[in-house]
Every structure is written in C-alpha cells, then in structure tokens.
Design a protein around this motif. Structure first.
Motif, PDB file in Angstrom:
ATOM      1  N   LYS A 166       0.826  -1.220   0.000  1.00  0.00           N
ATOM      2  CA  LYS A 166       0.000   0.000   0.000  1.00  0.00           C
ATOM      3  C   LYS A 166       0.857   1.266   0.000  1.00  0.00           C
ATOM      4  O   LYS A 166       0.362   2.346  -0.319  1.00  0.00           O
ATOM      5  N   TYR A 167       2.141   1.118   0.366  1.00  0.00           N
ATOM      6  CA  TYR A 167       3.044   2.273   0.336  1.00  0.00           C
ATOM      7  C   TYR A 167       3.589   2.430  -1.080  1.00  0.00           C
ATOM      8  O   TYR A 167       4.244   1.528  -1.595  1.00  0.00           O
ATOM      9  N   LYS A 168       3.324   3.549  -1.688  1.00  0.00           N
ATOM     10  CA  LYS A 168       3.830   3.825  -3.024  1.00  0.00           C
ATOM     11  C   LYS A 168       5.072   4.714  -2.906  1.00  0.00           C
ATOM     12  O   LYS A 168       4.970   5.919  -2.696  1.00  0.00           O
ATOM     13  N   LEU A 169       6.232   4.065  -2.990  1.00  0.00           N
ATOM     14  CA  LEU A 169       7.495   4.792  -2.834  1.00  0.00           C
ATOM     15  C   LEU A 169       7.957   5.364  -4.160  1.00  0.00           C
ATOM     16  O   LEU A 169       7.789   4.717  -5.207  1.00  0.00           O
ATOM     17  N   PRO A 170       8.564   6.559  -4.148  1.00  0.00           N
ATOM     18  CA  PRO A 170       8.739   7.462  -3.005  1.00  0.00           C
ATOM     19  C   PRO A 170       7.426   8.125  -2.618  1.00  0.00           C
ATOM     20  O   PRO A 170       6.580   8.389  -3.471  1.00  0.00           O
ATOM     21  N   LEU A 171       7.277   8.393  -1.337  1.00  0.00           N
ATOM     22  CA  LEU A 171       6.030   8.937  -0.820  1.00  0.00           C
ATOM     23  C   LEU A 171       5.864  10.397  -1.239  1.00  0.00           C
ATOM     24  O   LEU A 171       6.776  11.210  -1.087  1.00  0.00           O
ATOM     25  N   ALA A 172       4.707  10.707  -1.754  1.00  0.00           N
ATOM     26  CA  ALA A 172       4.396  12.088  -2.142  1.00  0.00           C
ATOM     27  C   ALA A 172       4.052  12.893  -0.885  1.00  0.00           C
ATOM     28  O   ALA A 172       3.675  12.318   0.148  1.00  0.00           O
ATOM     29  N   ILE A 210       6.079   3.771  14.158  1.00  0.00           N
ATOM     30  CA  ILE A 210       6.263   5.174  13.774  1.00  0.00           C
ATOM     31  C   ILE A 210       4.879   5.815  13.699  1.00  0.00           C
ATOM     32  O   ILE A 210       4.011   5.348  12.944  1.00  0.00           O
ATOM     33  N   THR A 211       4.671   6.863  14.483  1.00  0.00           N
ATOM     34  CA  THR A 211       3.408   7.596  14.445  1.00  0.00           C
ATOM     35  C   THR A 211       3.679   9.020  13.972  1.00  0.00           C
ATOM     36  O   THR A 211       4.831   9.388  13.691  1.00  0.00           O
ATOM     37  N   ASN A 212       2.648   9.807  13.913  1.00  0.00           N
ATOM     38  CA  ASN A 212       2.827  11.205  13.511  1.00  0.00           C
ATOM     39  C   ASN A 212       3.359  12.076  14.644  1.00  0.00           C
ATOM     40  O   ASN A 212       3.530  13.280  14.481  1.00  0.00           O
ATOM     41  N   GLN A 213       3.660  11.435  15.814  1.00  0.00           N
ATOM     42  CA  GLN A 213       4.185  12.179  16.954  1.00  0.00           C
ATOM     43  C   GLN A 213       5.484  11.610  17.511  1.00  0.00           C
ATOM     44  O   GLN A 213       6.285  12.356  18.075  1.00  0.00           O
ATOM     45  N   ARG A 214       5.729  10.331  17.329  1.00  0.00           N
ATOM     46  CA  ARG A 214       6.889   9.697  17.983  1.00  0.00           C
ATOM     47  C   ARG A 214       7.332   8.449  17.248  1.00  0.00           C
ATOM     48  O   ARG A 214       6.651   7.945  16.355  1.00  0.00           O
ATOM     49  N   VAL A 215       8.496   7.957  17.695  1.00  0.00           N
ATOM     50  CA  VAL A 215       9.031   6.668  17.251  1.00  0.00           C
ATOM     51  C   VAL A 215       9.161   5.793  18.487  1.00  0.00           C
ATOM     52  O   VAL A 215       9.850   6.168  19.444  1.00  0.00           O
ATOM     53  N   ALA A 216       8.518   4.661  18.488  1.00  0.00           N
ATOM     54  CA  ALA A 216       8.534   3.765  19.642  1.00  0.00           C
ATOM     55  C   ALA A 216       9.295   2.495  19.293  1.00  0.00           C
ATOM     56  O   ALA A 216       8.996   1.844  18.284  1.00  0.00           O
ATOM     57  N   ALA A 269      11.525   5.478   4.628  1.00  0.00           N
ATOM     58  CA  ALA A 269      10.697   6.396   3.860  1.00  0.00           C
ATOM     59  C   ALA A 269       9.599   7.016   4.711  1.00  0.00           C
ATOM     60  O   ALA A 269       9.361   8.236   4.658  1.00  0.00           O
ATOM     61  N   VAL A 270       8.933   6.212   5.520  1.00  0.00           N
ATOM     62  CA  VAL A 270       7.831   6.723   6.343  1.00  0.00           C
ATOM     63  C   VAL A 270       8.352   7.674   7.418  1.00  0.00           C
ATOM     64  O   VAL A 270       7.752   8.726   7.679  1.00  0.00           O
ATOM     65  N   LEU A 271       9.476   7.332   8.035  1.00  0.00           N
ATOM     66  CA  LEU A 271      10.024   8.192   9.084  1.00  0.00           C
ATOM     67  C   LEU A 271      10.459   9.537   8.514  1.00  0.00           C
ATOM     68  O   LEU A 271      10.182  10.606   9.099  1.00  0.00           O
ATOM     69  N   LYS A 272      11.130   9.533   7.380  1.00  0.00           N
ATOM     70  CA  LYS A 272      11.551  10.792   6.762  1.00  0.00           C
ATOM     71  C   LYS A 272      10.341  11.607   6.300  1.00  0.00           C
ATOM     72  O   LYS A 272      10.305  12.840   6.443  1.00  0.00           O
ATOM     73  N   TRP A 273       9.349  10.928   5.761  1.00  0.00           N
ATOM     74  CA  TRP A 273       8.134  11.615   5.302  1.00  0.00           C
ATOM     75  C   TRP A 273       7.401  12.258   6.473  1.00  0.00           C
ATOM     76  O   TRP A 273       6.922  13.388   6.393  1.00  0.00           O
ATOM     77  N   THR A 274       7.308  11.512   7.606  1.00  0.00           N
ATOM     78  CA  THR A 274       6.610  12.028   8.777  1.00  0.00           C
ATOM     79  C   THR A 274       7.359  13.215   9.377  1.00  0.00           C
ATOM     80  O   THR A 274       6.749  14.224   9.761  1.00  0.00           O
ATOM     81  N   ALA A 275       8.700  13.095   9.446  1.00  0.00           N
ATOM     82  CA  ALA A 275       9.499  14.202   9.999  1.00  0.00           C
ATOM     83  C   ALA A 275       9.404  15.437   9.108  1.00  0.00           C
ATOM     84  O   ALA A 275       9.324  16.570   9.608  1.00  0.00           O
ATOM     85  N   ALA A 276       9.396  15.247   7.798  1.00  0.00           N
ATOM     86  CA  ALA A 276       9.266  16.381   6.885  1.00  0.00           C
ATOM     87  C   ALA A 276       7.915  17.065   7.058  1.00  0.00           C
ATOM     88  O   ALA A 276       7.821  18.301   7.046  1.00  0.00           O
TER      89      ALA A 276
END
Length: 286
Positions: A166-172, A210-216, A269-276
């Motif tokens: 379901k993840y289409k890389l690179p993430l838009a 990985i959430t939109n607030q933290r990394v656990a 990809a998800v972590l960089k996308w979320t941090a951006a």
C-alpha cells in the motif's frame, strides 16, 4: 530523482544502444524495482536477440570467389600453350613419365608455398567463433542462477501489521498512510500510526512503531519512545540495521533498530516523510 528511476533510465539507454544490452540486463536485475515477471521476459528476449546478433555478425558473411578462374593450360608450369615443356625435342618424342610427375609435384609444392600459412591452417577446420555465443549464454545462465540464490537469501518476512504494498514509494507530500493493525501502543489524542514492523535482534525481539508524533522501540529489555522533534537523523547502517540519531536536553544518543531487510526501505521512507511533514507544519527546518 530517486536511485531506482536513475537506474531505470540507464537500463533503458543500455537496451536502446544494443551493444550494451548485457550491462542493461545486469542493472535491471540488481538495481531496478521492476516487476519480477517483466525482468524474466526482458532477460530471455534480450538475451536471445543479442545472441542472434552475435551469430549474424560472426557467421553470416558475403561469399567471395576464392577458387580463381580455371585456364585451359597449366598457368603455373612456366610455359605457354605453344610450348609442350619438353625443351627442343619434338612433340612426338617419348619421355619417361617420372619426369612429368616430378614436375607436377614441384608445381604443387611451389603453389602451396605461395599461399599464406594462416589460410593453409584455416582450411578444413571449423570456425572457432561459435564460442562467443556459447560464452554469452553461459554468462547469462550464471547471472540468472546468482540472482535466484540472492532472492532466496533475502528475507521472506511478511509484515503482520500492514500491507507494505500500500506504500507507493517514493512517498508524495500528500500521500495517505494505509491502515495499521497494531494494538500494543496507547495512542495520544490525534495520534495515528504510520508504520509498524517487528524487530529481530537476537534475544531482544520486539516492535518498531512510527506515528505522527513519535518513534517507539518496544523490546523486552527496554521500551523507548522518541518524540519526532528529537530525531536529528536516520540512516541504514546495513540492510537490516537502522540508526536513529537523537538529541534531547542537549544530550545526543543513537539507537540501533534491527529489522527484516524487506522492511527497511519502508521504515526509512515513512520516518523521513513524517518528519518532513512535522517540520513543515511547525515551520522548523532541520
């Protein structure tokens, strides 16, 4: 431009150039994210085409008349049609046939001496150029076998929490995250899980969330929750180890997360996308 797109462009350029088809096949097998079925079809078709091209170049040649023109008299004997070769003797005079045979053998020897040795050696022998397509097919066979072993060595881990397809890389920037089925983390108000996977450090297996607030990082030995604003860097140390660089209260620390190889690209990809997205919303640039 991502590396996958760059290698795809180079691969297509190699295919178009025709001469670089073997290089293009190698790049396609190891450095592109094309579908496996597409890779197999292109490998077989281009290999057959390239081998046929080699055979055409080395075996199909224009025919030349190397036999020469036959003359009604012995052109190599040293005398003309008006000269019988017997000197001043009359044409009817008898002479032993041994002298004629010796002359004929001498003529044959002298004519063979005039032919280059390379031509003499090649007469009666098959063309050794057939070895080129054989070597090419052998090389392609070894390449396919090596690729199969490499695929077998890769982790066949399937993520139990999310369908990574379901993840289409690179993430838009406006990409939507798929639904994550992870129930072991209590979420804050407005918090959403973007990615989760199992960690596989021997003796310390757990989960990465990985959430939109933290990394656990949830493991039996320790449970670490890192706010996204404290993450200063992320990278893949190896194909199965992700390094998280953090800074909290002026203290810098690194965390190493062991995970299946086929989950690394999604976690990064998800972590960089979320941090951006967090930086854009707060107006902070790291």
């Amino acid at each position: 431009m991502s590396k996958s797109k760059l290698f795809s462009i180079i691969t297509i350029a190699c295919f178009v150039s025709i001469l670089c088809i073997p290089i293009g096949i190698v790049l396609m097998l190891y450095y592109t994210q094309w579908k496996k079925k597409t890779k197999i079809i292109l490998t077989l078709a281009l290999s057959a085409f390239y081998a046929g091209l080699i055979a055409l170049v080395f075996f199909v040649k224009p025919a030349y008349n190397t036999g020469g023109m036959s003359l009604p008299f012995g052109s190599n004997s040293g005398y003309t049609a008006f000269d019988s070769g017997s000197g001043s003797k009359a044409p009817g005079s008898k002479k032993s046939s041994g002298g004629a045979k010796s002359k004929n053998s001498n003529n044959q020897t002298s004519s063979s001496d005039r032919v280059p040795k390379s031509v003499q050696q090649s007469q009666g022998k098959g063309s050794p150029k057939i070895i080129y397509p054989i070597l090419f097919f052998g090389f392609m066979l070894l390449l396919i076998i090596a690729q199969n072993f490499r695929n077998k060595g890769k982790s066949k881990y399937e993520n139990p929490y999310v369908d990574t397809n379901k993840y289409k890389l690179p993430l838009a920037p406006d990409a939507r995250m798929p639904m994550i089925h992870f129930q072991r983390l209590d979420l804050n108000e407005g918090e959403k899980i973007h990615f989760a996977t199992e960690t596989n450090q021997k003796g310390n297996e757990g989960n990465l969330v990985i959430t939109n607030q933290r990394v656990a990082i949830l493991t039996p030995n320790e449970g670490v929750e890192i706010p996204l604003e404290c993450v200063t860097g992320v990278s893949a140390t190896t194909s199965t180890v992700m390094t998280l660089a953090t800074k909290f209260d002026e203290q810098e620390k690194k965390y190493y997360v062991f995970m299946p190889e086929n989950q690394m690209k999604y976690a990064l990809a998800v972590l960089k996308w979320t941090a951006a997205g967090l930086n854009n919303s707060t107006g902070v640039t790291k």
